[in-house]
Each structure stands twice: as C-alpha cells, then as structure tokens.
Design a protein around this motif. Structure first.
Motif, PDB file in Angstrom:
ATOM      1  N   GLN A 111       0.818  -1.214   0.000  1.00  0.00           N
ATOM      2  CA  GLN A 111       0.000   0.000   0.000  1.00  0.00           C
ATOM      3  C   GLN A 111       0.851   1.263   0.000  1.00  0.00           C
ATOM      4  O   GLN A 111       0.512   2.242  -0.668  1.00  0.00           O
ATOM      5  N   ALA A 112       1.948   1.256   0.735  1.00  0.00           N
ATOM      6  CA  ALA A 112       2.834   2.427   0.757  1.00  0.00           C
ATOM      7  C   ALA A 112       3.455   2.650  -0.614  1.00  0.00           C
ATOM      8  O   ALA A 112       3.581   3.791  -1.071  1.00  0.00           O
ATOM      9  N   ALA A 113       3.837   1.573  -1.283  1.00  0.00           N
ATOM     10  CA  ALA A 113       4.402   1.689  -2.631  1.00  0.00           C
ATOM     11  C   ALA A 113       3.352   2.225  -3.600  1.00  0.00           C
ATOM     12  O   ALA A 113       3.642   3.094  -4.432  1.00  0.00           O
ATOM     13  N   ASP A 114       2.115   1.726  -3.493  1.00  0.00           N
ATOM     14  CA  ASP A 114       1.047   2.197  -4.366  1.00  0.00           C
ATOM     15  C   ASP A 114       0.714   3.651  -4.075  1.00  0.00           C
ATOM     16  O   ASP A 114       0.458   4.433  -4.993  1.00  0.00           O
ATOM     17  N   ARG A 115       0.712   4.038  -2.789  1.00  0.00           N
ATOM     18  CA  ARG A 115       0.438   5.432  -2.426  1.00  0.00           C
ATOM     19  C   ARG A 115       1.509   6.348  -3.031  1.00  0.00           C
ATOM     20  O   ARG A 115       1.184   7.391  -3.606  1.00  0.00           O
ATOM     21  N   ALA A 116       2.776   5.953  -2.936  1.00  0.00           N
ATOM     22  CA  ALA A 116       3.854   6.762  -3.508  1.00  0.00           C
ATOM     23  C   ALA A 116       3.688   6.895  -5.026  1.00  0.00           C
ATOM     24  O   ALA A 116       3.838   7.983  -5.583  1.00  0.00           O
ATOM     25  N   TYR A 117       3.342   5.793  -5.691  1.00  0.00           N
ATOM     26  CA  TYR A 117       3.135   5.820  -7.136  1.00  0.00           C
ATOM     27  C   TYR A 117       1.936   6.693  -7.494  1.00  0.00           C
ATOM     28  O   TYR A 117       2.005   7.519  -8.411  1.00  0.00           O
ATOM     29  N   ALA A 118       0.817   6.524  -6.773  1.00  0.00           N
ATOM     30  CA  ALA A 118      -0.388   7.299  -7.052  1.00  0.00           C
ATOM     31  C   ALA A 118      -0.127   8.791  -6.868  1.00  0.00           C
ATOM     32  O   ALA A 118      -0.510   9.601  -7.722  1.00  0.00           O
ATOM     33  N   LEU A 119       0.530   9.162  -5.771  1.00  0.00           N
ATOM     34  CA  LEU A 119       0.809  10.581  -5.526  1.00  0.00           C
ATOM     35  C   LEU A 119       1.764  11.150  -6.573  1.00  0.00           C
ATOM     36  O   LEU A 119       1.639  12.314  -6.969  1.00  0.00           O
ATOM     37  N   GLU A 120       2.701  10.337  -7.037  1.00  0.00           N
ATOM     38  CA  GLU A 120       3.616  10.788  -8.094  1.00  0.00           C
ATOM     39  C   GLU A 120       2.853  11.032  -9.398  1.00  0.00           C
ATOM     40  O   GLU A 120       3.035  12.059 -10.059  1.00  0.00           O
ATOM     41  N   GLN A 121       1.976  10.099  -9.778  1.00  0.00           N
ATOM     42  CA  GLN A 121       1.181  10.258 -10.993  1.00  0.00           C
ATOM     43  C   GLN A 121       0.240  11.453 -10.882  1.00  0.00           C
ATOM     44  O   GLN A 121       0.100  12.227 -11.827  1.00  0.00           O
ATOM     45  N   LEU A 122      -0.396  11.594  -9.730  1.00  0.00           N
ATOM     46  CA  LEU A 122      -1.288  12.733  -9.519  1.00  0.00           C
ATOM     47  C   LEU A 122      -0.518  14.047  -9.574  1.00  0.00           C
ATOM     48  O   LEU A 122      -0.976  15.022 -10.171  1.00  0.00           O
ATOM     49  N   ASP A 123       0.674  14.078  -8.969  1.00  0.00           N
ATOM     50  CA  ASP A 123       1.496  15.284  -8.986  1.00  0.00           C
ATOM     51  C   ASP A 123       1.894  15.638 -10.413  1.00  0.00           C
ATOM     52  O   ASP A 123       1.852  16.814 -10.804  1.00  0.00           O
ATOM     53  N   ASP A 124       2.268  14.640 -11.207  1.00  0.00           N
ATOM     54  CA  ASP A 124       2.623  14.893 -12.605  1.00  0.00           C
ATOM     55  C   ASP A 124       1.443  15.438 -13.396  1.00  0.00           C
ATOM     56  O   ASP A 124       1.618  16.113 -14.397  1.00  0.00           O
ATOM     57  N   ASP A 125       0.229  15.129 -12.944  1.00  0.00           N
ATOM     58  CA  ASP A 125      -0.981  15.605 -13.606  1.00  0.00           C
ATOM     59  C   ASP A 125      -1.498  16.904 -12.982  1.00  0.00           C
ATOM     60  O   ASP A 125      -2.566  17.387 -13.355  1.00  0.00           O
ATOM     61  N   GLY A 126      -0.757  17.445 -11.999  1.00  0.00           N
ATOM     62  CA  GLY A 126      -1.114  18.725 -11.396  1.00  0.00           C
ATOM     63  C   GLY A 126      -1.958  18.641 -10.143  1.00  0.00           C
ATOM     64  O   GLY A 126      -2.524  19.635  -9.709  1.00  0.00           O
ATOM     65  N   TRP A 127      -2.056  17.466  -9.502  1.00  0.00           N
ATOM     66  CA  TRP A 127      -2.871  17.283  -8.303  1.00  0.00           C
ATOM     67  C   TRP A 127      -1.989  17.025  -7.098  1.00  0.00           C
ATOM     68  O   TRP A 127      -1.011  16.292  -7.182  1.00  0.00           O
TER      69      TRP A 127
END
Length: 184
Positions: A111-127
C-alpha cells in the motif's frame, strides 16, 4: 444506519478547500500550466446529475492498484480514497524472511508503494494532497466500506470565473462518485 443520500446541503466543504477557493479567486484566475490529462493511465469519466435543479458534473476516476482518485478538473477539487490498512501486505526481503513492520526495516508495504506511485502520478498531472491549517492532510470522510477519503487540489481546467456554488456542486459530485458517508 449511515445516511446515504447525497445532496448539495449534506456534503460539507472542508475549510482548507474554502480557503484555497478564496485564495484562487483573489489571485484572479486559475493557475494554468500544470493541468494535463494524459499522465494517469487508468482513468475514466463519470457524468453525474447533482442537486434539485439538475446540473451535470464530470468526475474523472483514476484507479491505481489500491488507491482511487476522484477528480473534478473544472474546479480543481478531488478526493483520494485510500485502502483499509488491515488489507496491506508486507514485502519479504531477498532472503525470503518477513521484514516485520516496514518502519523497522526501511521496507515498503504494498500500500505504501502504491500510495507513492499514485501521488507521483497525480502530482505529474497537477494534483496534490490538500493540507489543513495545521499542515495535516485534510480528510473528506469515509466510504461505506470504511476507507478514508482525503482531499486533493489541482489546477483548474476552466478559465471561467467560478462561484462558490460551483465548488459546492463539485464536492457533492465527488461525494456521490466516491460514495462517502455523511455521518462521520
């Protein structure tokens, strides 16, 4: 039993979302330049009708392995629904031993790995995660299956000047899409 009726009057606007709304209004317009819609791979749009006077709202749903983001790009508001902590899986080290608690070994849980990936993708998309006045992530509520939803903020995709009612409808649409309870 939890209240399951979603309406403009039952969906609360977090104080930090209101503060961001007013700060954006005082700045004169949306912060452009970061909003992109091609970074997150697994996404689809939901069209929802909100309120007594029907008003359509489009919510983009971005699915990750364990996290789900609900994004309303026109107003730059969103939610990130996190998985239940008790469903997490710890990663074994290379020798096949269980690493125990991730904080003891420096290893990440799935879950921590997925959270890091999700936040990275969201950040790249401006979120980004929306913080409250204390610097903590702003909670939005709980789903019916006891998963926490936290607030996201992003660059708006609309150039038109928004009114507070636009924010209220967007948050209501996000609550409907994520199926948040209203008794928390």
């Amino acid at each position: 039993m939890a209240e399951s009726i979603h309406s403009v009057s039952t969906c609360k606007i977090p104080i930090s979302a209101l503060a961001l709304y007013y700060r954006r209004s005082l700045e004169g317009g949306p912060p452009f330049g970061r909003y992109r819609s091609s970074v997150i791979q697994r996404r689809h749009d939901l069209r929802l009708v909100v309120g007594d006077v029907p008003r359509e709202s489009v919510v983009t749903v971005a699915e990750f392995a364990a996290h789900v983001a609900y994004l309303e790009p026109e107003t730059g508001t969103g939610l990130l629904v996190v998985p239940c902590p008790d469903t997490d899986v710890l990663v074994a080290d290379v020798r096949g031993r269980d690493v125990g608690r991730p904080e003891d070994s420096g290893a990440l849980s799935l879950q921590a790995a997925d959270r890091a990936y999700a936040l990275e993708q969201l950040d790249d998309d401006g979120w980004r995660l929306l913080d409250d006045q204390k610097g903590l992530t702003e909670p939005a509520g709980w789903t019916a299956d006891a998963r926490l939803a936290v607030c996201l903020s992003g660059a708006r995709s609309s150039e038109r000047r928004l009114v507070l009612e636009d924010l209220q409808y967007a948050i209501t649409a996000l609550h409907i899409a994520a199926d948040l309870r209203h008794d928390w």
